[in-house]
Design an enzyme around this catalytic site. Structure first.
Site, PDB file in Angstrom:
ATOM      1  N   SER A  40      33.875  49.285  44.100  1.00 30.21           N
ATOM      2  CA  SER A  40      34.088  48.201  45.059  1.00 30.21           C
ATOM      3  C   SER A  40      33.361  48.425  46.384  1.00 30.21           C
ATOM      4  O   SER A  40      32.781  47.469  46.924  1.00 30.21           O
ATOM      5  CB  SER A  40      35.588  48.012  45.300  1.00 30.21           C
ATOM      6  OG  SER A  40      36.258  47.757  44.083  1.00 30.21           O
ATOM      7  N   GLY A  89      45.420  55.055  52.626  1.00 32.53           N
ATOM      8  CA  GLY A  89      45.031  53.680  52.901  1.00 32.53           C
ATOM      9  C   GLY A  89      46.189  52.771  53.239  1.00 32.53           C
ATOM     10  O   GLY A  89      46.043  51.834  54.031  1.00 32.53           O
ATOM     11  N   ASP A 147      43.658  48.876  45.639  1.00 34.93           N
ATOM     12  CA  ASP A 147      43.317  49.217  44.247  1.00 34.93           C
ATOM     13  C   ASP A 147      43.631  50.689  43.999  1.00 34.93           C
ATOM     14  O   ASP A 147      42.733  51.508  43.839  1.00 34.93           O
ATOM     15  CB  ASP A 147      41.834  48.915  44.021  1.00 34.93           C
ATOM     16  CG  ASP A 147      41.335  49.308  42.640  1.00 34.93           C
ATOM     17  OD1 ASP A 147      42.170  49.362  41.719  1.00 34.93           O
ATOM     18  OD2 ASP A 147      40.133  49.565  42.498  1.00 34.93           O
TER      19      ASP A 147
END
Length: 299
Positions: A104, A148, A168
């Site tokens: 990504s 994150g 993700d």
């Protein structure tokens, strides 16, 4: 389950996730004079060597991106997948030969403009070093060895006031869905106009449904979002209740581009036929999602 990206790069789940990601990035990029931010909470290493040990031990890309590139695609499917496939080809030298698969971060960096900004979080120490090296010369990119989920509190809202957040995780923890839900509740009120993509496996169906239902209820009742601001797209290549390898995966998107649902209606049935392993393969696309449309007995 443990879903380390390197072992699954380019598989059917990546195809769906990255097709959605590129469509969202392309939509944000249409306003060239208005920069936007991309935030990746679990960025991985950014690019995956398909000749590496992980990809060779689990060469799922052969039945994913390789099969897709080799297939004869209908015109409308090709139109929808063009941003994604063009990016994969470009990051493989434009030759058509697959030597690596872009994660990504690499996809986002390729599609974003000079004034846009990328913030990539990766807690795994070795992976964060690899990620940092990949983007060492790109001034748009900041890489942090950081959780994150926790990072979202300081990163949102972005100074650009426009952006996309990809969540993700590798699902190394049994309670990953709960961690993701906690992050959602804290993040969205800080940046309620942003586009959010939440990836989740369809391995533990109860956990996935609980996350989907809970998030939809909260967004509709507490945040006042209209149903068209929520979209779920899932794909499974075999019975989701089967044991063994990952059978299905999908995304839950908040504030999707208004064209995303229509585009995915062209793509999902075709991808299902392409990637199906048995007669229990299937797909679902919930636009204007409500509690009534979220029911595990669909499977």
């Amino acid at each position: 389950m443990n879903y380390r990206h390197a072992f699954h790069a380019g598989n059917f789940a990546d195809v769906l996730k990255h097709a959605v990601l590129t469509l969202c990035l392309a939509h944000l990029g249409k306003k060239a004079n208005k920069p936007f931010a991309y935030i990746d909470t679990h960025a991985g290493i950014g690019r995956y060597d398909l000749s590496g040990s992980e990809a060779q031990r689990s060469p799922e890309w052969r039945d994913g991106i390789a099969r897709l590139l080799a297939a004869e695609r209908p015109e409308e499917v090709d139109r929808v997948l063009k941003p994604y496939l063009d990016t994969v080809r470009a990051l493989n030298g434009g030759t058509g030969e697959l030597t690596s698969y872009p994660g990504s971060p690499a996809i986002a960096a390729h599609m974003m403009g000079r004034s846009d900004r990328l913030h990539l979080c990766e807690l795994h120490e070795a992976d964060s070093v690899t990620l940092d090296r990949l983007f060492a010369t790109d001034r748009r990119v900041k890489v942090e060895k950081r959780d994150g989920y926790r990072a979202l509190k300081s990163l949102l809202p972005p100074k650009e006031k426009r952006g996309l957040v990809l969540v993700d995780p590798p699902f190394e923890h049994r309670d990953e869905m709960a961690h993701m839900a906690e992050a959602v509740v804290d993040a969205i009120p800080r940046f309620d106009t942003g586009t959010y993509i939440f990836w989740r496996p369809l391995k533990d169906m109860w956990a996935a449904e609980r996350f989907d239902v809970g998030l939809a209820e909260w967004l509709l009742a507490e945040q006042g979002l209209q149903p068209e601001k929520i979209l779920r797209a899932d794909l499974w290549v075999r019975d989701p209740a089967s044991e063994g390898k990952l059978s299905g995966a999908g995304v839950f998107v908040v504030n999707p581009p208004f064209t995303l649902e229509e585009d995915l209606l062209f793509v999902l049935p075709w991808l299902c036929d392409l990637f199906a392993r048995d007669e229990d393969a299937g797909w679902r696309l919930d636009g204007g999602i409500t509690e009534d449309s979220l029911a595990v007995d669909e499977f």
